[in-house]
Write a protein that holds these residues in place. Structure first.
Motif, PDB file in Angstrom:
ATOM      1  N   GLU A   8      64.360 -52.538  69.283  1.00 41.56           N
ATOM      2  CA  GLU A   8      64.370 -53.298  70.520  1.00 41.56           C
ATOM      3  C   GLU A   8      62.964 -53.755  70.883  1.00 41.56           C
ATOM      4  N   ILE A   9      62.899 -54.896  71.537  1.00 39.51           N
ATOM      5  CA  ILE A   9      61.646 -55.371  72.120  1.00 39.51           C
ATOM      6  C   ILE A   9      61.800 -55.273  73.623  1.00 39.51           C
ATOM      7  N   GLU A  15      53.693 -54.565  64.757  1.00 39.79           N
ATOM      8  CA  GLU A  15      53.794 -53.922  63.445  1.00 39.79           C
ATOM      9  C   GLU A  15      55.220 -53.485  63.149  1.00 39.79           C
ATOM     10  N   ALA A  16      55.606 -53.613  61.881  1.00 35.57           N
ATOM     11  CA  ALA A  16      56.939 -53.213  61.432  1.00 35.57           C
ATOM     12  C   ALA A  16      57.112 -51.714  61.605  1.00 35.57           C
ATOM     13  N   VAL A  63      59.829 -65.500  68.292  1.00 36.15           N
ATOM     14  CA  VAL A  63      59.707 -64.422  67.308  1.00 36.15           C
ATOM     15  C   VAL A  63      59.871 -64.992  65.908  1.00 36.15           C
ATOM     16  N   GLY A  64      58.895 -64.706  65.054  1.00 32.79           N
ATOM     17  CA  GLY A  64      58.969 -65.067  63.650  1.00 32.79           C
ATOM     18  C   GLY A  64      58.552 -63.875  62.816  1.00 32.79           C
ATOM     19  N   ASN A  65      58.630 -64.014  61.517  1.00 33.06           N
ATOM     20  CA  ASN A  65      58.153 -62.944  60.653  1.00 33.06           C
ATOM     21  C   ASN A  65      57.293 -63.548  59.551  1.00 33.06           C
ATOM     22  N   ALA A  73      60.085 -55.989  58.843  1.00 30.64           N
ATOM     23  CA  ALA A  73      58.946 -56.886  58.628  1.00 30.64           C
ATOM     24  C   ALA A  73      58.098 -56.920  59.901  1.00 30.64           C
ATOM     25  N   ASP A  74      56.816 -57.188  59.718  1.00 31.61           N
ATOM     26  CA  ASP A  74      55.976 -57.398  60.891  1.00 31.61           C
ATOM     27  C   ASP A  74      56.498 -58.616  61.642  1.00 31.61           C
ATOM     28  N   LEU A  75      56.446 -58.557  62.967  1.00 29.18           N
ATOM     29  CA  LEU A  75      56.885 -59.676  63.790  1.00 29.18           C
ATOM     30  C   LEU A  75      55.663 -60.391  64.353  1.00 29.18           C
ATOM     31  N   TRP A  76      55.672 -61.713  64.270  1.00 27.02           N
ATOM     32  CA  TRP A  76      54.665 -62.538  64.927  1.00 27.02           C
ATOM     33  C   TRP A  76      55.344 -63.146  66.131  1.00 27.02           C
TER      34      TRP A  76
END
Length: 186
Positions: free
Chosen positions: A36-37, A181-182, A74-76, A139-142
């Motif tokens: 969750e974010i 961070e993932a 949100v991207g990865n 995956a890391d989220l950008w």
């Protein structure tokens, strides 16, 4: 120890727009163990001048940017696709997915975010919890965190972590300025 990524940031007003009486927009972003974010948007300033939609049934709605609203992109690191979420203090929300920069927009099938709001004379706080499909990929989220602030007189200001050169454009890759961070398997 919990595997949680939490960051506190301040949004900047786009240089081509007026801050319209807003002193600051600060955001806390947390990526939790369960994927969750959690976001906490805090707007400080002359709130009486803002166009804020009345509380509504917390459902999906388009055009939320016509009033003051908050956004998350949100991207990865794996591909060019990304997600856009809009959150209104009214409780309404929207979620879209894109296959590339402003391309292939479709409504994102997702569960509704959990949202609440608190307001004092000079501080508006919007709390959001949502589940992002990318978090399942480890995956890391950008992310790009942004806000559209609209006044009752029709002035609009655009706030983001970072702005590209030129006109405001929250979809631009320069706005995806925060890395969450993932989650590890630990």
């Amino acid at each position: 120890m919990a595997n949680i990524s939490m960051t506190e940031v301040s949004l900047m007003c786009h240089p081509q727009s007026d801050a319209v009486g807003i002193a600051a927009i600060d955001v806390t972003a947390t990526l939790g163990q369960g994927g969750e974010i959690k976001l906490v948007y805090r707007v400080t300033g002359a709130l009486e001048a803002l166009k804020i939609a009345d509380r509504a049934i917390p459902n999906r709605a388009d055009g939320l940017w016509k009033n003051t609203c908050f956004e998350l992109f949100v991207g990865n690191s794996e591909d060019k696709s990304y997600l856009e979420y809009n959150f209104a203090p009214s409780g309404q929300w929207a979620a879209y997915q894109f296959s590339g920069y402003r391309a292939g927009m479709t409504e994102l099938e997702t569960r509704a975010p959990i949202m609440s709001m608190a307001q004092s004379v000079d501080v508006l706080t919007v709390f959001v919890t949502l589940y992002v499909p990318y978090t399942e990929r480890h995956a890391d989220l950008w992310v790009g965190i942004s806000a559209v602030v609209v006044t009752k007189s029709g002035e609009i200001s655009y706030w983001a972590l970072a702005h590209p050169v030129g006109s405001p454009d929250f979809h631009h890759k320069d706005c995806f300025a925060l890395k969450l961070e993932a989650r590890s398997g630990a």
